[in-house]
Design a protein around this motif. Structure first.
Motif, PDB file in Angstrom:
ATOM      1  N   GLN A  38      -0.440  20.165  -6.199  1.00  0.00           N
ATOM      2  CA  GLN A  38      -0.444  19.997  -4.757  1.00  0.00           C
ATOM      3  C   GLN A  38       0.196  21.210  -4.082  1.00  0.00           C
ATOM      4  OE1 GLN A  38      -1.611  17.534  -2.625  1.00  0.00           O
ATOM      5  NE2 GLN A  38      -2.729  16.792  -4.413  1.00  0.00           N
ATOM      6  N   GLY A  39      -0.422  21.675  -3.012  1.00  0.00           N
ATOM      7  CA  GLY A  39       0.078  22.844  -2.301  1.00  0.00           C
ATOM      8  C   GLY A  39      -0.483  24.163  -2.794  1.00  0.00           C
ATOM      9  N   GLU A  40      -1.301  24.123  -3.877  1.00  0.00           N
ATOM     10  CA  GLU A  40      -1.881  25.344  -4.429  1.00  0.00           C
ATOM     11  C   GLU A  40      -3.381  25.403  -4.153  1.00  0.00           C
ATOM     12  OE1 GLU A  40       0.952  26.596  -8.121  1.00  0.00           O
ATOM     13  OE2 GLU A  40      -0.586  25.103  -8.554  1.00  0.00           O
ATOM     14  N   ILE A  41      -3.905  26.625  -4.150  1.00  0.00           N
ATOM     15  CA  ILE A  41      -5.333  26.867  -3.974  1.00  0.00           C
ATOM     16  C   ILE A  41      -5.913  27.403  -5.271  1.00  0.00           C
ATOM     17  CG2 ILE A  41      -5.062  29.243  -3.123  1.00  0.00           C
ATOM     18  CD1 ILE A  41      -7.342  28.647  -1.122  1.00  0.00           C
ATOM     19  N   SER A  42      -7.165  27.093  -5.544  1.00  0.00           N
ATOM     20  CA  SER A  42      -7.854  27.611  -6.724  1.00  0.00           C
ATOM     21  C   SER A  42      -9.237  28.095  -6.299  1.00  0.00           C
ATOM     22  CB  SER A  42      -7.960  26.544  -7.802  1.00  0.00           C
ATOM     23  OG  SER A  42      -8.451  27.095  -9.016  1.00  0.00           O
ATOM     24  N   PHE A  43     -10.077  28.454  -7.283  1.00  0.00           N
ATOM     25  CA  PHE A  43     -11.434  28.885  -6.937  1.00  0.00           C
ATOM     26  C   PHE A  43     -12.434  28.340  -7.939  1.00  0.00           C
ATOM     27  CE2 PHE A  43     -10.997  31.866 -10.298  1.00  0.00           C
ATOM     28  CZ  PHE A  43     -12.232  32.454 -10.549  1.00  0.00           C
ATOM     29  N   PHE A  44     -13.676  28.212  -7.473  1.00  0.00           N
ATOM     30  CA  PHE A  44     -14.771  27.712  -8.305  1.00  0.00           C
ATOM     31  C   PHE A  44     -15.957  28.652  -8.139  1.00  0.00           C
ATOM     32  CE2 PHE A  44     -18.664  25.137  -8.713  1.00  0.00           C
ATOM     33  CZ  PHE A  44     -18.508  24.669 -10.005  1.00  0.00           C
ATOM     34  N   ALA A  45     -16.367  29.280  -9.280  1.00  0.00           N
ATOM     35  CA  ALA A  45     -17.473  30.231  -9.210  1.00  0.00           C
ATOM     36  C   ALA A  45     -18.461  30.077 -10.355  1.00  0.00           C
ATOM     37  CB  ALA A  45     -16.921  31.657  -9.202  1.00  0.00           C
ATOM     38  N   ASP A  46     -18.202  29.142 -11.264  1.00  0.00           N
ATOM     39  CA  ASP A  46     -19.049  28.986 -12.442  1.00  0.00           C
ATOM     40  C   ASP A  46     -19.300  27.489 -12.674  1.00  0.00           C
ATOM     41  OD1 ASP A  46     -20.191  28.897 -15.005  1.00  0.00           O
ATOM     42  OD2 ASP A  46     -19.106  30.702 -15.646  1.00  0.00           O
ATOM     43  N   ARG A  47     -20.567  27.108 -12.736  1.00  0.00           N
ATOM     44  CA  ARG A  47     -20.936  25.689 -12.848  1.00  0.00           C
ATOM     45  C   ARG A  47     -20.379  25.045 -14.122  1.00  0.00           C
ATOM     46  NH1 ARG A  47     -24.989  23.765  -9.725  1.00  0.00           N
ATOM     47  NH2 ARG A  47     -25.638  22.328 -11.381  1.00  0.00           N
ATOM     48  N   LYS A  48     -20.099  25.818 -15.145  1.00  0.00           N
ATOM     49  CA  LYS A  48     -19.599  25.212 -16.378  1.00  0.00           C
ATOM     50  C   LYS A  48     -18.195  24.627 -16.203  1.00  0.00           C
ATOM     51  CE  LYS A  48     -17.873  29.499 -18.522  1.00  0.00           C
ATOM     52  NZ  LYS A  48     -18.067  30.453 -19.635  1.00  0.00           N
ATOM     53  N   LYS A  62     -17.438  22.634 -13.627  1.00  0.00           N
ATOM     54  CA  LYS A  62     -17.555  21.586 -12.603  1.00  0.00           C
ATOM     55  C   LYS A  62     -16.701  20.362 -12.948  1.00  0.00           C
ATOM     56  CE  LYS A  62     -21.907  19.636 -14.392  1.00  0.00           C
ATOM     57  NZ  LYS A  62     -23.324  19.353 -14.048  1.00  0.00           N
ATOM     58  N   GLU A  63     -16.502  20.073 -14.240  1.00  0.00           N
ATOM     59  CA  GLU A  63     -15.639  18.953 -14.604  1.00  0.00           C
ATOM     60  C   GLU A  63     -14.188  19.253 -14.229  1.00  0.00           C
ATOM     61  OE1 GLU A  63     -15.013  15.140 -15.629  1.00  0.00           O
ATOM     62  OE2 GLU A  63     -16.946  16.188 -15.507  1.00  0.00           O
ATOM     63  N   SER A  64     -13.770  20.516 -14.408  1.00  0.00           N
ATOM     64  CA  SER A  64     -12.425  20.915 -13.988  1.00  0.00           C
ATOM     65  C   SER A  64     -12.286  20.819 -12.479  1.00  0.00           C
ATOM     66  CB  SER A  64     -12.130  22.353 -14.449  1.00  0.00           C
ATOM     67  OG  SER A  64     -12.102  22.444 -15.853  1.00  0.00           O
ATOM     68  N   LEU A  65     -13.357  21.146 -11.761  1.00  0.00           N
ATOM     69  CA  LEU A  65     -13.333  21.028 -10.301  1.00  0.00           C
ATOM     70  C   LEU A  65     -13.175  19.569  -9.883  1.00  0.00           C
ATOM     71  CD1 LEU A  65     -13.717  22.250  -7.466  1.00  0.00           C
ATOM     72  CD2 LEU A  65     -16.179  21.968  -7.787  1.00  0.00           C
ATOM     73  N   ARG A  66     -13.874  18.688 -10.575  1.00  0.00           N
ATOM     74  CA  ARG A  66     -13.813  17.262 -10.226  1.00  0.00           C
ATOM     75  C   ARG A  66     -12.400  16.704 -10.445  1.00  0.00           C
ATOM     76  NH1 ARG A  66     -17.740  15.822 -13.096  1.00  0.00           N
ATOM     77  NH2 ARG A  66     -19.356  15.559 -11.541  1.00  0.00           N
ATOM     78  N   VAL A  99     -14.802  28.780  -2.588  1.00  0.00           N
ATOM     79  CA  VAL A  99     -16.152  28.555  -3.118  1.00  0.00           C
ATOM     80  C   VAL A  99     -17.154  29.458  -2.400  1.00  0.00           C
ATOM     81  CG1 VAL A  99     -15.791  26.174  -3.874  1.00  0.00           C
ATOM     82  CG2 VAL A  99     -16.437  26.638  -1.507  1.00  0.00           C
ATOM     83  N   SER A 100     -18.341  29.577  -2.986  1.00  0.00           N
ATOM     84  CA  SER A 100     -19.402  30.347  -2.330  1.00  0.00           C
ATOM     85  C   SER A 100     -20.211  29.503  -1.354  1.00  0.00           C
ATOM     86  CB  SER A 100     -20.340  30.949  -3.379  1.00  0.00           C
ATOM     87  OG  SER A 100     -20.935  29.924  -4.162  1.00  0.00           O
ATOM     88  N   GLU A 101     -20.147  28.180  -1.525  1.00  0.00           N
ATOM     89  CA  GLU A 101     -20.781  27.234  -0.616  1.00  0.00           C
ATOM     90  C   GLU A 101     -20.087  25.891  -0.769  1.00  0.00           C
ATOM     91  OE1 GLU A 101     -24.853  27.035  -1.698  1.00  0.00           O
ATOM     92  OE2 GLU A 101     -24.483  26.138  -3.659  1.00  0.00           O
ATOM     93  N   GLU A 102     -20.209  25.046   0.243  1.00  0.00           N
ATOM     94  CA  GLU A 102     -19.523  23.762   0.199  1.00  0.00           C
ATOM     95  C   GLU A 102     -19.931  22.983  -1.048  1.00  0.00           C
ATOM     96  OE1 GLU A 102     -18.739  19.793   2.965  1.00  0.00           O
ATOM     97  OE2 GLU A 102     -20.270  21.271   3.545  1.00  0.00           O
ATOM     98  N   LEU A 159     -19.570  19.295  -3.009  1.00  0.00           N
ATOM     99  CA  LEU A 159     -19.264  17.881  -2.783  1.00  0.00           C
ATOM    100  C   LEU A 159     -18.408  17.274  -3.893  1.00  0.00           C
ATOM    101  CD1 LEU A 159     -22.726  16.639  -1.432  1.00  0.00           C
ATOM    102  CD2 LEU A 159     -20.701  17.360  -0.134  1.00  0.00           C
ATOM    103  N   LEU A 160     -18.205  18.022  -5.004  1.00  0.00           N
ATOM    104  CA  LEU A 160     -17.342  17.520  -6.075  1.00  0.00           C
ATOM    105  C   LEU A 160     -15.872  17.580  -5.690  1.00  0.00           C
ATOM    106  CD1 LEU A 160     -19.040  19.110  -9.230  1.00  0.00           C
ATOM    107  CD2 LEU A 160     -19.208  16.748  -8.413  1.00  0.00           C
TER     108      LEU A 160
END
Length: 341
Positions: free
Chosen positions: A35-45, A47-51, A60-63, A65-66
């Motif tokens: 909590q309070g930290e930012i991360s990034f998502f750029a690789d679909r593999k 996506k489970e970590s993103l969820r 992100v490069s686009e919104e 929904l996960l």
């Protein structure tokens, strides 16, 4: 350090989806973020970590929904992450001033606001620029010049007459200016060729840990502006590496090789002597380069060849045992047919 998402978005040229006043206190990977930290998502593999991430916001490069929290949308999430990480990264630790346990020759010229740790040695007529940091065990030879803002990590050796530019980072254990490997045979005896040149490293270069950059036989070995090398890289005498080139770990570059601008050299590549590598060439990992490569080429394999050809060749190599078995079967059939003639 605390920043609102709105300010972060402005710094990276992005747009915020969600609460742009949310305060960010740090940055981390998707799996480790809290909590309070930012991360990034750029690789679909991932996506489970993103969820499952506990990050309060993502880049992100686009919104996506996960993720249900605020999102900073940018064109290049990895680049934006690097820029944000540089803001939250802790500063390089500094020794307050010059340690009494450092050895500096009387003729050394020292700039302003330097940080020189204990057990640093600086030789005769060396020039150390403003804001330089030198960690324990650093050896600076006679007449070496170090530019402003350069950071030299523990146990780095920079031998006589070498020149280091501004804002250079030299990681631990690296040796700059050791003798090039130059010998002439006199019958069975190897006679050493004196290496009387130097090494020049331009501004904004980063040299990885435990690397070796040899001095020139004459003239200079030259690492140009913006070059980044990984750990365990060997650069031989009289090599020239062009601007913004990337050299990954365990690469060996033989003497008098000229490498162009914005080249990417994968890990464990070996380049033969006196070869010329053109601008923007990409060399795949573990390739062997025996001859020059024109600008813009993508090569792989040993000997290095166009990447698509290497993919076909490597596919055939895996099938050689099968081909050999088939050939033996054909030879046996031919021998039987010849017997019946």
């Amino acid at each position: 350090m605390k920043l609102s998402l709105k300010k972060i978005a402005n710094l990276v040229g992005g747009n915020v989806i969600g609460n742009d006043s949310f305060i960010i206190e740090g940055i981390n990977s998707l799996d480790a973020a809290a909590q309070g930290e930012i991360s990034f998502f750029a690789d679909r593999k991932y996506k489970e970590s993103l969820r499952k991430t506990k990050a309060s916001a993502i880049i992100v490069s686009e919104e996506n929904l996960l993720f249900r929290g605020p999102q900073v949308v940018v064109s290049n999430p990895a680049l934006a992450y690097a820029k944000v990480a540089s803001i939250f990264a802790p500063p390089v630790p500094r020794y307050p001033g010059i340690s009494e346990q450092a050895v500096l020759h009387d003729s050394t010229r020292i700039g302003k606001d330097v940080s020189i740790y204990p057990l640093v040695y600086v030789g005769e007529e060396a020039l150390i620029g403003d804001g330089v940091i030198m960690f324990p065990g650093v050896f600076i030879g006679d007449r070496v010049k170090i530019g402003n803002g350069t950071i030299i990590y523990p146990n780095v050796t920079i031998l006589q007459d070498c020149q280091i530019g501004n804002n250079v980072i030299i990681n631990a254990g690296t040796v700059i200016g050791s003798d090039g490997f130059g010998f002439v045979r006199d019958g069975p005896v190897s006679v050493k060729i004196p290496q009387i040149g130097m090494v020049q490293i331009d501004d904004d270069v980063e040299i990885g840990a435990n690397s070796c950059i040899d001095r020139a036989a004459s003239g200079k070995t030259w690492i140009k502006r913006g070059v980044k090398t990984d750990n365990f890289v060997h650069v031989a005498h009289n090599v020239i590496i062009g601007e913004d080139t990337i050299v990954v770990a365990q690469v060996a570059i033989s003497g008098s090789v000229h490498i162009g601008r914005q080249v990417i050299i994968g890990g464990q590549v070996a380049i033969s002597d006196h070869v010329e590598i053109g601008d923007r060439v990409m060399i795949g990992s573990q390739s062997g380069v025996p001859k020059s490569i024109p600008s813009g080429e993508l090569v792989s394999g040993t000997p290095a060849m166009p990447h698509r050809l290497w993919l076909k060749t490597s596919g055939i190599i895996r099938r050689l045992p099968q081909f050999n078995e088939h050939l033996r079967h054909l030879e046996k059939r031919v021998a039987e047919l010849e017997k019946n003639l």
